[in-house]
Design an enzyme around this catalytic site. Structure first.
Site, PDB file in Angstrom:
ATOM      1  CG  HIS A 182      35.707  36.083  30.339  1.00  0.00           C
ATOM      2  ND1 HIS A 182      36.063  37.140  30.734  1.00  0.00           N
ATOM      3  CD2 HIS A 182      34.664  35.708  31.075  1.00  0.00           C
ATOM      4  CE1 HIS A 182      35.305  37.827  31.621  1.00  0.00           C
ATOM      5  NE2 HIS A 182      34.510  36.712  32.066  1.00  0.00           N
ATOM      6  CB  CYS A 183      38.331  32.043  33.776  1.00  0.00           C
ATOM      7  SG  CYS A 183      38.080  30.626  34.966  1.00  0.00           S
ATOM      8  N   PRO A 184      34.916  32.267  33.790  1.00  0.00           N
ATOM      9  CG  PRO A 184      33.186  30.773  33.520  1.00  0.00           C
ATOM     10  CD  PRO A 184      34.239  31.099  32.858  1.00  0.00           C
TER      11      PRO A 184
END
Length: 383
Positions: A182-184
């Site tokens: 999951h890439c913020p």
């Protein structure tokens, strides 16, 4: 003899019943307390009685509040991180178009001006396109309704079948096909449908930062030296000593022995230009190093046919098989070249131009539910 044995057994049973009755009479706790105590004992026993319990389950149970807090904060700050990417990138574009581009046009030869214009705008289009697609494209989700697709396990949180290479994201709160992480900075998961967009964005942005850092190195040094020079003007006043007849004829006021020359002009505009160039070079150089390292890491994973999560699981499986004297092979590794062809969606020679060097919105091969395990050693996509 039989009568003696039967009477003895009868006496032993009576003694056992009496002892159980006395023991039960001593328990004077209320019924609701005994029920709670029995429930707590059941909970404690369930931690070590279940055959599926291991160190990972205990670790997840103990640190579940911390994981939940991190997931909630990351989900809340996702929009802020996306806005930060847009603001920082826009600031670099403003500096390039207002300051650097006029300098390049006025000082560089025409061939170099053409190179900077073509490469810079191609790089800019690649960055904007792939970042937009990476943030707006869903990573891919497994079906929630009953179907005939094969699966390898059942998600403990979604309670739905999980196909191969599918993992649950605590931030998105759902399962992701071929989940990488999951890439913020995207406020989105990186999965089967947007993995290529994510990698292309990282590669394009890293190349753009390297390009700005190398091209602006001399401008950075000039701007830094100019700021340092004008910073000491107030401390080191320039002047020409006046002696002899100069004092007598009144060239200087009484008591003054130096003739102060006028300081060179250094306007607020010049100061802001120099600071902008320094800001651009420092930011692009920092991003080039950090994002370049991340991009090389993902390139290595793509060459091996695995994701960031599978990297850890494959490492554990390799050690486990090595302890048994066996060798573990990644079932989704098609070979370096084929891994890149599958990842980029290259089906023929022209795709290297239309799908790799130019923006392309094509979908990856496959549906993300089924995968070819242990493929034959041949060119999967002939090019």
């Amino acid at each position: 003899m039989r009568w003696f044995l039967s009477s003895t057994l009868h006496q032993l049973r009576c003694v056992r019943l009496r002892s159980c009755t006395r023991r039960g009479g001593r328990n004077t706790l209320p019924l609701w307390i005994r029920a709670i105590w029995a429930y707590l004992r059941l909970l404690v026993q369930s931690l070590y009685f279940s055959s599926l319990t291991d160190s990972d389950v205990v670790f997840d149970s103990v640190f579940e509040p911390i994981f939940w807090t991190v997931d909630y904060v990351t989900r809340w700050f996702g929009t802020m991180f996306v806005g930060l990417v847009v603001v920082l990138t826009s600031s670099i574009l403003v500096i390039v178009y207002l300051i650097l581009l006029p300098m390049i046009i006025s000082t560089y030869p025409p061939i170099w001006v053409l190179w900077h214009l073509c490469y810079g705008h191609w790089n800019l289009v690649m960055i904007v396109f792939h970042y937009y697609k990476a943030t707006k494209t869903a990573p891919g989700y497994p079906p929630t309704e009953k179907n005939d697709s094969p699966f390898v396990s059942v998600c403990k949180k979604c309670i739905i079948p999980k196909p191969a290479r599918t993992h649950h994201c605590g931030i998105c709160n759902r399962c992701i096909l071929k989940m990488d992480h999951h890439c913020p900075w995207l406020n989105n998961c990186v999965g089967h449908l947007n993995h290529r967009y994510f990698f292309s964005f990282c590669l394009s942005l890293a190349l753009g930062c390297v390009y700005c850092s190398i091209s602006g190195r001399n401008l950075f040094l000039d701007a830094y030296n100019a700021l340092e020079h004008f910073k000491h003007l107030d401390v080191e006043k320039s002047g020409v000593p006046v002696t002899g007849m100069g004092v007598l004829i009144g060239l200087l006021p009484a008591g003054q022995t130096n003739f102060q020359t006028a300081a060179p002009t250094y306007t607020f505009k010049d100061k802001m230009i120099h600071k902008s160039i320094i800001y651009m070079w420092v930011l692009t150089s920092t991003v080039a190093v950090t994002l370049g390292s991340l991009t090389m890491w993902h390139a290595m994973l793509i060459s091996r046919g695995e994701t960031s999560i599978e990297r850890h699981t494959n490492s554990k499986e390799t050690k486990r098989m090595a302890n048994r004297g066996r060798i573990y092979k990644n079932p989704f590794n098609h070979g370096r070249l084929n891994n890149w062809k599958v990842f980029l969606g290259v089906g023929k020679t022209s795709h290297w131009l239309t799908r790799v060097l130019l923006p392309s919105g094509h979908t990856p091969p496959g549906d993300g539910l089924t995968w070819d395990a242990f493929p034959l050693k041949k060119d999967l996509i002939p090019v």
